[in-house]
Enzyme design. Structure first.
Site, PDB file in Angstrom:
ATOM      1  N   GLU A  12      11.905   2.311  21.150  1.00  0.00           N
ATOM      2  CA  GLU A  12      11.468   3.897  21.130  1.00  0.00           C
ATOM      3  C   GLU A  12      11.369   4.598  19.745  1.00  0.00           C
ATOM      4  O   GLU A  12      10.666   5.582  19.687  1.00  0.00           O
ATOM      5  CB  GLU A  12      12.739   4.572  21.712  1.00  0.00           C
ATOM      6  CG  GLU A  12      12.741   4.177  23.097  1.00  0.00           C
ATOM      7  CD  GLU A  12      14.268   4.758  23.783  1.00  0.00           C
ATOM      8  OE1 GLU A  12      14.340   4.732  24.896  1.00  0.00           O
ATOM      9  OE2 GLU A  12      15.380   4.782  23.209  1.00  0.00           O
ATOM     10  N   GLY A  82      15.039   7.614  33.713  1.00  0.00           N
ATOM     11  CA  GLY A  82      14.856   7.394  35.076  1.00  0.00           C
ATOM     12  C   GLY A  82      14.605   8.855  35.813  1.00  0.00           C
ATOM     13  O   GLY A  82      15.274   9.679  35.765  1.00  0.00           O
ATOM     14  N   VAL A 173      21.522   3.972  35.580  1.00  0.00           N
ATOM     15  CA  VAL A 173      21.494   4.438  37.056  1.00  0.00           C
ATOM     16  C   VAL A 173      20.365   3.567  37.720  1.00  0.00           C
ATOM     17  O   VAL A 173      19.368   3.662  37.675  1.00  0.00           O
ATOM     18  CB  VAL A 173      21.077   5.826  37.291  1.00  0.00           C
ATOM     19  CG1 VAL A 173      21.140   6.393  38.835  1.00  0.00           C
ATOM     20  CG2 VAL A 173      22.255   6.694  36.634  1.00  0.00           C
ATOM     21  N   GLU A 194      21.476   9.264  26.421  1.00  0.00           N
ATOM     22  CA  GLU A 194      21.869   9.859  25.140  1.00  0.00           C
ATOM     23  C   GLU A 194      21.595  11.525  24.954  1.00  0.00           C
ATOM     24  O   GLU A 194      22.399  12.199  24.126  1.00  0.00           O
ATOM     25  CB  GLU A 194      20.972   9.381  24.030  1.00  0.00           C
ATOM     26  CG  GLU A 194      21.502   7.836  23.922  1.00  0.00           C
ATOM     27  CD  GLU A 194      20.559   6.937  24.697  1.00  0.00           C
ATOM     28  OE1 GLU A 194      19.548   7.350  25.387  1.00  0.00           O
ATOM     29  OE2 GLU A 194      20.834   5.834  25.024  1.00  0.00           O
ATOM     30  N   ASP A 217      11.303   4.237  35.054  1.00  0.00           N
ATOM     31  CA  ASP A 217      11.744   3.916  36.479  1.00  0.00           C
ATOM     32  C   ASP A 217      12.348   5.127  37.264  1.00  0.00           C
ATOM     33  O   ASP A 217      12.362   6.344  36.862  1.00  0.00           O
ATOM     34  CB  ASP A 217      12.825   2.957  36.380  1.00  0.00           C
ATOM     35  CG  ASP A 217      13.982   3.443  35.572  1.00  0.00           C
ATOM     36  OD1 ASP A 217      14.126   3.241  34.387  1.00  0.00           O
ATOM     37  OD2 ASP A 217      15.070   4.250  36.244  1.00  0.00           O
TER      38      ASP A 217
HETATM   39  N1  ADE Z   1      16.816   5.159  30.848  1.00  0.00           N
HETATM   40  C1  ADE Z   1      15.729   4.833  31.538  1.00  0.00           C
HETATM   41  N2  ADE Z   1      15.871   4.606  32.857  1.00  0.00           N
HETATM   42  C2  ADE Z   1      17.145   4.908  33.166  1.00  0.00           C
HETATM   43  C3  ADE Z   1      18.144   4.734  34.425  1.00  0.00           C
HETATM   44  N3  ADE Z   1      17.676   4.349  35.499  1.00  0.00           N
HETATM   45  N4  ADE Z   1      19.341   5.169  33.995  1.00  0.00           N
HETATM   46  C4  ADE Z   1      19.689   5.534  32.762  1.00  0.00           C
HETATM   47  N5  ADE Z   1      19.211   5.778  31.749  1.00  0.00           N
HETATM   48  C5  ADE Z   1      17.768   5.235  31.948  1.00  0.00           C
END
Ligand code: ADE
Length: 254
Positions: A12, A82, A173, A194, A217
């Protein structure tokens, strides 16, 4: 004017550290507390970039260390997330309207779900100027052929950006019940690990902040696989938008 930029994972911040230029070419590296900070000019804007590590406590310690040692005027958190809002697809972006810690539960003590004891609200509001700057930077990045080529966007992809709530917690998650509970309680656009901790530290120190996240995702059953395939692209897209924000802020100073 100085920008503080925080990413949780190496992928990142990689592009940003490479893009920083100092008096001797590369950025200057300085250790403070548990972190290495990279100082230089990002597209002509003074900036300090740091890798916080994953999770809320790492992010909070890092943000406070950044503020005490470098005194940034603005803080940007960049990375992947996510996606939760209806209509969001992988590689779309979210700019924070506000942020909440979805795993905080002090309801027993009279606080609202997500509300950190001692604070006035579960939601930390992002800076309006930085939000606007992020939206305009995203437009510039997507209109630039060279940025699109550099980001290696899959053919035919046209990511969009929305403003929305960021929900943060110390959990990746990938289970439907966790996802649904977070949506029901907080109606966020995305989930990550974060942003809201950074937001809390910024609020305590009166430093304006914005969180920028690109969807890797959809925080559901196949989140792990999707994250493996797309988090690198998502990290790069978000970093490109941060660079365009820096360029815009440099113009702002003239
Ligand atoms: N960062 C990227 N995808 C995530 C997810 N599914 N849960 C928590 N942090 C994430």
């Amino acid at each position: 004017m100085k920008l503080g930029i925080i990413g949780a994972e190496k992928q990142e911040v990689d592009l940003l550290v490479k893009a920083l230029s100092g008096p001797e070419g590369a950025a200057r590296k300085r250790k403070a507390g548990a972190f290495e900070f990279f100082e230089g000019n990002l597209r002509g804007c003074p900036a300090v970039v740091v890798l916080s590590g994953i999770g809320k406590v790492n992010a909070a310690i890092c943000t406070q260390t950044l503020i005490l040692n470098f005194n940034p005027d603005y803080i940007i958190n960049t990375g992947s997330a996510g996606g939760l809002a209806a209509g969001l697809a992988v590689l779309d972006m979210i700019v924070s309207a506000d942020a909440v810690q979805h795993d905080v539960d002090a309801v027993f003590f009279g606080y609202k779900p997500g509300q950190v004891p001692g604070t006035g609200s579960p939601f930390f509001t992002a800076d309006a100027f930085l939000r606007k700057a992020a939206l305009s930077a995203f437009g510039k990045v997507m209109d630039s052929e060279s940025c699109r080529a550099h980001m290696r966007l899959p053919e035919g992809t046209s990511p969009k950006i929305i403003e929305g709530r960021i929900a943060s917690g110390d959990v990746f998650v990938s289970a439907a019940d966790t996802r649904n509970k977070i949506i029901d309680l907080f109606h966020p656009a995305c989930v990550e690990m974060e942003g809201a901790a950074i937001a809390q530290v910024c609020s305590v120190n009166s430093v304006p902040f914005v969180i920028l996240r690109c969807v890797s995702d959809l925080a559901g059953e196949n989140a792990n696989m999707s994250y493996e395939s797309f988090s690198r692209f998502a990290s790069d897209i978000s970093a490109h938008v941060v660079m365009a924000i820096a360029e815009g802020l440099k113009e702002e100073q003239k």
